[in-house]
Design a protein around this motif. Structure first.
Motif, PDB file in Angstrom:
ATOM      1  N   TYR A 112      10.138  16.022  17.405  1.00  0.00           N
ATOM      2  CA  TYR A 112      10.070  14.719  16.733  1.00  0.00           C
ATOM      3  C   TYR A 112       9.092  14.789  15.556  1.00  0.00           C
ATOM      4  CZ  TYR A 112       6.582  14.208  20.551  1.00  0.00           C
ATOM      5  OH  TYR A 112       5.578  14.392  21.465  1.00  0.00           O
ATOM      6  N   PRO A 113       9.597  14.500  14.354  1.00  0.00           N
ATOM      7  CA  PRO A 113       8.780  14.538  13.134  1.00  0.00           C
ATOM      8  C   PRO A 113       8.440  13.128  12.644  1.00  0.00           C
ATOM      9  CG  PRO A 113      11.083  14.747  12.560  1.00  0.00           C
ATOM     10  CD  PRO A 113      11.035  14.484  14.045  1.00  0.00           C
ATOM     11  N   SER A 114       7.632  13.060  11.610  1.00  0.00           N
ATOM     12  CA  SER A 114       7.337  11.800  10.930  1.00  0.00           C
ATOM     13  C   SER A 114       6.867  12.105   9.519  1.00  0.00           C
ATOM     14  CB  SER A 114       6.271  10.989  11.681  1.00  0.00           C
ATOM     15  OG  SER A 114       4.985  11.557  11.510  1.00  0.00           O
ATOM     16  N   VAL A 115       7.051  11.124   8.650  1.00  0.00           N
ATOM     17  CA  VAL A 115       6.558  11.226   7.273  1.00  0.00           C
ATOM     18  C   VAL A 115       6.134   9.833   6.829  1.00  0.00           C
ATOM     19  CG1 VAL A 115       8.904  10.958   6.350  1.00  0.00           C
ATOM     20  CG2 VAL A 115       7.102  11.953   4.915  1.00  0.00           C
ATOM     21  N   SER A 116       4.998   9.749   6.183  1.00  0.00           N
ATOM     22  CA  SER A 116       4.496   8.469   5.690  1.00  0.00           C
ATOM     23  C   SER A 116       3.791   8.685   4.361  1.00  0.00           C
ATOM     24  CB  SER A 116       3.533   7.824   6.700  1.00  0.00           C
ATOM     25  OG  SER A 116       2.383   8.637   6.892  1.00  0.00           O
ATOM     26  N   GLY A 117       3.803   7.651   3.539  1.00  0.00           N
ATOM     27  CA  GLY A 117       3.159   7.727   2.236  1.00  0.00           C
ATOM     28  C   GLY A 117       2.674   6.358   1.796  1.00  0.00           C
ATOM     29  N   SER A 118       1.720   6.357   0.903  1.00  0.00           N
ATOM     30  CA  SER A 118       1.196   5.099   0.376  1.00  0.00           C
ATOM     31  C   SER A 118       0.729   5.309  -1.057  1.00  0.00           C
ATOM     32  CB  SER A 118       0.045   4.577   1.239  1.00  0.00           C
ATOM     33  OG  SER A 118      -1.023   5.498   1.263  1.00  0.00           O
ATOM     34  N   PHE A 119       0.689   4.211  -1.799  1.00  0.00           N
ATOM     35  CA  PHE A 119       0.290   4.239  -3.209  1.00  0.00           C
ATOM     36  C   PHE A 119      -0.657   3.073  -3.452  1.00  0.00           C
ATOM     37  CE2 PHE A 119       1.578   2.885  -7.689  1.00  0.00           C
ATOM     38  CZ  PHE A 119       0.584   3.664  -8.279  1.00  0.00           C
ATOM     39  N   VAL A 120      -1.917   3.388  -3.791  1.00  0.00           N
ATOM     40  CA  VAL A 120      -2.909   2.370  -4.136  1.00  0.00           C
ATOM     41  C   VAL A 120      -2.763   2.098  -5.634  1.00  0.00           C
ATOM     42  CG1 VAL A 120      -5.355   1.751  -4.114  1.00  0.00           C
ATOM     43  CG2 VAL A 120      -4.427   3.233  -2.319  1.00  0.00           C
ATOM     44  N   TRP A 151       8.475   6.788   8.116  1.00  0.00           N
ATOM     45  CA  TRP A 151       9.624   7.053   8.982  1.00  0.00           C
ATOM     46  C   TRP A 151       9.143   7.977  10.086  1.00  0.00           C
ATOM     47  CZ3 TRP A 151      11.793  11.600  10.609  1.00  0.00           C
ATOM     48  CH2 TRP A 151      13.013  11.514  11.281  1.00  0.00           C
ATOM     49  N   ALA A 152       9.531   7.687  11.326  1.00  0.00           N
ATOM     50  CA  ALA A 152       9.051   8.493  12.444  1.00  0.00           C
ATOM     51  C   ALA A 152      10.111   8.572  13.524  1.00  0.00           C
ATOM     52  CB  ALA A 152       7.762   7.898  13.018  1.00  0.00           C
ATOM     53  N   ARG A 158      13.595   6.042  16.785  1.00  0.00           N
ATOM     54  CA  ARG A 158      13.386   6.210  15.342  1.00  0.00           C
ATOM     55  C   ARG A 158      12.931   4.880  14.752  1.00  0.00           C
ATOM     56  NH1 ARG A 158      19.018   9.519  14.399  1.00  0.00           N
ATOM     57  NH2 ARG A 158      18.296  11.550  15.183  1.00  0.00           N
ATOM     58  N   SER A 159      11.906   4.943  13.918  1.00  0.00           N
ATOM     59  CA  SER A 159      11.337   3.719  13.356  1.00  0.00           C
ATOM     60  C   SER A 159      11.097   3.893  11.865  1.00  0.00           C
ATOM     61  CB  SER A 159      10.037   3.349  14.061  1.00  0.00           C
ATOM     62  OG  SER A 159       9.082   4.376  13.914  1.00  0.00           O
ATOM     63  N   ILE A 160      11.233   2.783  11.166  1.00  0.00           N
ATOM     64  CA  ILE A 160      10.972   2.710   9.726  1.00  0.00           C
ATOM     65  C   ILE A 160      10.082   1.492   9.471  1.00  0.00           C
ATOM     66  CG2 ILE A 160      11.983   2.379   7.437  1.00  0.00           C
ATOM     67  CD1 ILE A 160      14.521   3.703   8.444  1.00  0.00           C
ATOM     68  N   GLU A 161       9.114   1.667   8.597  1.00  0.00           N
ATOM     69  CA  GLU A 161       8.249   0.539   8.244  1.00  0.00           C
ATOM     70  C   GLU A 161       7.887   0.614   6.769  1.00  0.00           C
ATOM     71  OE1 GLU A 161       3.726  -1.135   9.071  1.00  0.00           O
ATOM     72  OE2 GLU A 161       4.841  -0.223  10.743  1.00  0.00           O
ATOM     73  N   VAL A 162       7.933  -0.527   6.113  1.00  0.00           N
ATOM     74  CA  VAL A 162       7.441  -0.664   4.739  1.00  0.00           C
ATOM     75  C   VAL A 162       6.474  -1.839   4.720  1.00  0.00           C
ATOM     76  CG1 VAL A 162       9.449   0.354   3.621  1.00  0.00           C
ATOM     77  CG2 VAL A 162       9.453  -2.082   4.123  1.00  0.00           C
ATOM     78  N   GLY A 163       5.404  -1.700   3.941  1.00  0.00           N
ATOM     79  CA  GLY A 163       4.400  -2.749   3.949  1.00  0.00           C
ATOM     80  C   GLY A 163       3.680  -2.886   2.623  1.00  0.00           C
ATOM     81  N   LEU A 164       2.996  -3.996   2.475  1.00  0.00           N
ATOM     82  CA  LEU A 164       2.231  -4.313   1.277  1.00  0.00           C
ATOM     83  C   LEU A 164       0.895  -4.892   1.693  1.00  0.00           C
ATOM     84  CD1 LEU A 164       1.994  -4.772  -1.846  1.00  0.00           C
ATOM     85  CD2 LEU A 164       3.023  -7.038  -1.435  1.00  0.00           C
ATOM     86  N   GLU A 165      -0.193  -4.346   1.119  1.00  0.00           N
ATOM     87  CA  GLU A 165      -1.539  -4.841   1.384  1.00  0.00           C
ATOM     88  C   GLU A 165      -2.191  -5.265   0.070  1.00  0.00           C
ATOM     89  OE1 GLU A 165      -4.015  -2.280   3.810  1.00  0.00           O
ATOM     90  OE2 GLU A 165      -2.224  -1.216   4.525  1.00  0.00           O
ATOM     91  N   LEU A 166      -2.790  -6.458   0.078  1.00  0.00           N
ATOM     92  CA  LEU A 166      -3.460  -6.984  -1.104  1.00  0.00           C
ATOM     93  C   LEU A 166      -4.816  -7.572  -0.709  1.00  0.00           C
ATOM     94  CD1 LEU A 166      -0.480  -8.924  -2.735  1.00  0.00           C
ATOM     95  CD2 LEU A 166      -1.255  -6.615  -3.303  1.00  0.00           C
TER      96      LEU A 166
END
Length: 389
Positions: free
Chosen positions: A181-189, A214-215, A260-268
């Motif tokens: 089982y793999p996963s990949v995640s990324g973020s951009f400030v 994605w995981a 399997r899970s997917i998540e997208v988010g926004l932080e302010l």
């Protein structure tokens, strides 16, 4: 009578537990170390019950009852980790590689005696052979895993994490005991380049980040689910001595559960972190779940572990928090969370349109899952629990 219960009927609970770990770490260079850790968690628990004559309604316990149930739990883990952290210009890299071994043993013993010959003398020697029962059960589970994680970042602005793990478990058939089982995640400030360029001030728009991940996660089952156990040897009608299959049938073709899970988010964040906003949308898709639904007793069994029931969940989570007042002597924080989730289920075995997830009923209603419908809906009394499959 509460006075009788307190003074005549007694419950005892005694637990001895030891837990701890030892680790050894070797620094190969200033950016690379190797570590070995061994951990132990072990406890011995004894639960005892003493019921005086006349203390319960059950007829066979009218002359008293005693029981002692003990469990010895031992969990040992071994971990070897190699961690490398290196910086190249504006890039920061971290690579972690490792292996893990888990060993879990459980040993249970149960003793019960009743209808004592000498009143108020609690001893297993004070009951005849047909008025006492001793049982013993044990389980052993092993799990071996290898894993890795790569993290990379650029100027504290772009972040990327990639992980992977493969497990081998003793609870699944040999041909299916390995799962990856793999996963990949990324973020951009996205606020950092604007602040560095002087385009905006962090006094107003302090922080902003978008993230996505994605995981895939694998899961095994409890020990011995692939085998059909036997009941203890007993005496049946006509004085015949024999043994029979347990009411749960083993399944030698089980596969690991996968989610399997997917998540997208926004932080302010605004006004030097005085106001925060966080929003996320996610999906979870679980398939090949290991379930034990009730089947028709005409099969000779009541339960059987199977891979079935694909559950799909999606939802949103929104959180708003802030600090309206902050002085030297007083701070007021407040927050609001809003969340919503919708779940559906399909993939039940052919001919099984309803799966009851609990035996609990209330006013004729019972929690159930319907193939192609909502997960954990409420079923009325018109639904039957003996659907053939």
């Amino acid at each position: 009578n509460p006075y009788w219960i307190v003074n005549k009927n007694h419950l005892y609970d005694d637990t001895d537990r030891i837990t701890g770990n030892v680790s050894v770490k070797a620094d190969i260079t200033d950016w690379w170390f190797i570590q070995y850790k061994v951990g132990l968690d072990q406890y011995h628990q004894v639960n005892s019950n003493r019921i005086a004559p006349g203390g319960v309604v059950k007829q066979v316990w009218q002359n008293g009852m005693m029981s002692d149930n003990s469990m010895k739990f031992t969990y040992m883990s071994h971990n070897v980790i190699s961690n490398m952290n290196k910086q190249f210009g504006d890039f920061d890299f971290n690579l972690l590689l490792g292996t893990s071994i888990e060993d879990t043993k459980i040993d249970r013993q149960s003793m019960i005696a009743y209808n004592f010959s000498v009143p108020n003398f609690f001893s297993y020697a004070n009951a005849t052979a047909d008025n006492k029962n001793f049982s013993h059960g044990a389980s052993h589970k092993r799990l071996l895993g290898v894993f890795g994680e790569l993290r990379a970042s650029w100027k504290n602005t772009l972040f990327l994490t990639v992980t992977g793990r493969n497990d081998w478990t003793s609870t699944l058939p040999v041909e299916n005991r390995s799962y990856f089982y793999p996963s990949v995640s990324g973020s951009f400030v996205f606020t950092q380049p604007l602040i560095d360029a002087g385009i905006m001030s962090d006094d107003i728009f302090t922080f902003g980040k978008i993230r996505a991940s994605w995981a895939q996660v694998g899961k095994d089952t409890s020990p011995y689910e692939t085998n059909t156990a036997l009941w203890p040897v007993g005496t049946y009608l006509g004085g015949a001595v024999g043994v029979g299959n347990n009411w749960s049938r083993g399944n030698p073709y089980l596969k690991p559960e996968i989610t399997r899970s997917i998540e997208v988010g926004l932080e302010l964040s605004f006004f030097n972190n005085r106001l925060h906003f966080d929003a996320a949308y996610y999906t979870n898709d679980s398939f090949n779940q290991i379930l034990s639904p009730r089947g028709p007793q005409s099969t000779g069994y009541i339960f059987c572990s199977i891979n079935a029931g694909n559950v799909y969940n999606k939802g949103i989570e929104i959180a708003i928090s802030g600090t309206p007042i902050e002085t030297k002597d007083f701070v007021w924080d407040m927050g609001l969370n809003v969340a919503g989730n919708r779940g559906t289920m399909d993939g039940l075995p052919e001919g099984m349109e309803v799966m009851y997830v609990t035996d609990v009923q209330y006013a004729g209603a019972q929690a159930a899952s319907f193939s192609g419908g909502n997960f954990m809906a409420i079923a009325g009394t018109e639904w039957t629990r003996t659907t053939c499959w």
